[in-house]
Design a protein around this motif. Structure first.
Motif, PDB file in Angstrom:
ATOM      1  N   GLU A 215      26.105 -74.289  84.823  1.00  0.00           N
ATOM      2  CA  GLU A 215      27.078 -74.919  83.930  1.00  0.00           C
ATOM      3  C   GLU A 215      27.256 -73.994  82.738  1.00  0.00           C
ATOM      4  O   GLU A 215      26.294 -73.683  82.022  1.00  0.00           O
ATOM      5  N   HIS A 216      28.487 -73.534  82.530  1.00  0.00           N
ATOM      6  CA  HIS A 216      28.738 -72.523  81.498  1.00  0.00           C
ATOM      7  C   HIS A 216      30.027 -72.865  80.755  1.00  0.00           C
ATOM      8  O   HIS A 216      31.007 -73.321  81.350  1.00  0.00           O
ATOM      9  N   LYS A 217      30.002 -72.605  79.443  1.00  0.00           N
ATOM     10  CA  LYS A 217      31.166 -72.860  78.597  1.00  0.00           C
ATOM     11  C   LYS A 217      31.622 -71.546  77.974  1.00  0.00           C
ATOM     12  O   LYS A 217      30.827 -70.819  77.368  1.00  0.00           O
ATOM     13  N   LYS A 222      35.210 -75.012  80.435  1.00  0.00           N
ATOM     14  CA  LYS A 222      33.881 -75.461  80.862  1.00  0.00           C
ATOM     15  C   LYS A 222      33.817 -75.352  82.381  1.00  0.00           C
ATOM     16  O   LYS A 222      34.629 -75.949  83.096  1.00  0.00           O
TER      17      LYS A 222
END
Length: 311
Positions: A215-217, A222
């Motif tokens: 999970e990366h922003k 997002k």
């Protein structure tokens, strides 16, 4: 017409110069020089067409002469000219290069600055790319973004073309690049060169998926990526799908929340791939053996701390 060999006395008769030879004992006179019979036999026959260096169209009159001579020799009529044509071409080693005969990549690296044509644009190989030529030939290129941009100045609107390209070898190495120019083709070319220079290697579990969910922003984008079982496929958006084709990831699911700007999505994917924690990093951080970390996360076997026995 080609000139005769400078070392041989010759008379030009068309395609090649027919050598004037006279035998004198065990020697043969080639022009003004005398050579042995063995040397004369090893001399290259200059009266034959060379399929590489000779122009067949230029010497069509000589070829027609050979055909008439062969027809007279076999007492053939006009109906058998196709057969005569085949015999003449086989005897004198003449062939016509087909239209679809193409070799897009030479056997050896081209000189610096040489352009190799490829589908979707021109890829240029040179030493400053810092990639071997054999690896360069195997790269896959995806042109993901090509758009027109305008810069407002005191002179007015200055238009230009912007391109974003992803390249990869399908074995874990990939990179993206951006390019700008007045023309779209040049922008793609600049982006391709930048992408090759920015290539990085990303770890893959079983050479098909991620080691873990990510999970990366990135700015307003997002990104969620989930590793999946073999045969699941690549169920993500088209932009991410093209990236994973270049990287070599085949079983994965993904979702994009927030901004879906392709430029931000591409950069978010590459940042997310760099965030992976491989088993060697986990083993070093937790004081476990690498084999135990692999068993715990991928085969369900209890781990054993370093220096202890599990029995």
């Amino acid at each position: 017409m080609l000139n005769s060999h400078p070392m041989l006395g010759s008379q030009s008769v068309g395609v090649r110069a027919f050598t004037v030879s006279t035998a004198t004992g065990d020697k043969v006179q080639l022009g003004s020089d005398y050579v042995t019979l063995k040397e004369a036999q090893n001399k290259r026959g200059l009266f034959k067409l060379d399929p590489i260096y000779d122009d067949v169209e230029e010497n069509s009159s000589v070829i027609n002469l050979w055909k008439r001579q062969k027809a007279a020799e076999l007492n053939a009529d006009a109906s058998a000219m196709s057969h005569i044509d085949e015999l003449v071409r086989k005897e004198h080693n003449i062939f016509e290069v087909p239209d679809d005969f193409q070799r897009p990549y030479p056997k050896y690296p081209p000189p610096k600055g040489a352009v190799i044509s490829d589908d979707g644009g021109d890829m240029v190989w040179s030493a400053d790319l810092k990639i071997p030529y054999e690896e360069f030939r195997r790269l896959a290129k995806k042109t993901l973004i090509v758009k027109r941009t305008v810069q407002m100045t005191r002179k007015g609107k200055m238009p230009s073309m912007y391109a974003m390209v992803v390249v990869g070898n399908g074995r874990g190495s990939a990179g993206y690049g951006e390019g700008k120019s007045d023309e779209a083709a040049k922008a793609v070319l600049f982006a391709t060169r930048a992408a090759i220079k920015n290539m990085s290697h990303f770890p893959r579990y079983d050479e098909r998926t991620l080691y873990h969910d990510i999970e990366h922003k990135f700015k307003a984008t997002k990104l969620f990526l989930w590793a999946r079982r073999p045969g699941f496929g690549c169920r993500v958006s088209p932009v991410i799908h093209n990236i994973f084709e270049c990287v070599g990831i085949h079983d994965i699911a993904g979702k994009v929340h927030g901004s879906r700007n392709p430029m931000n999505v591409i950069k978010a994917v590459f940042e997310a791939l760099k965030k992976q924690r491989i088993p060697s990093d986990l083993a070093k951080a937790r004081g476990l053996r690498l084999v135990d970390v692999n068993h715990t996360y991928y085969q369900g076997i209890r781990t054993t701390p370093v220096g202890r026995s599990k029995f």
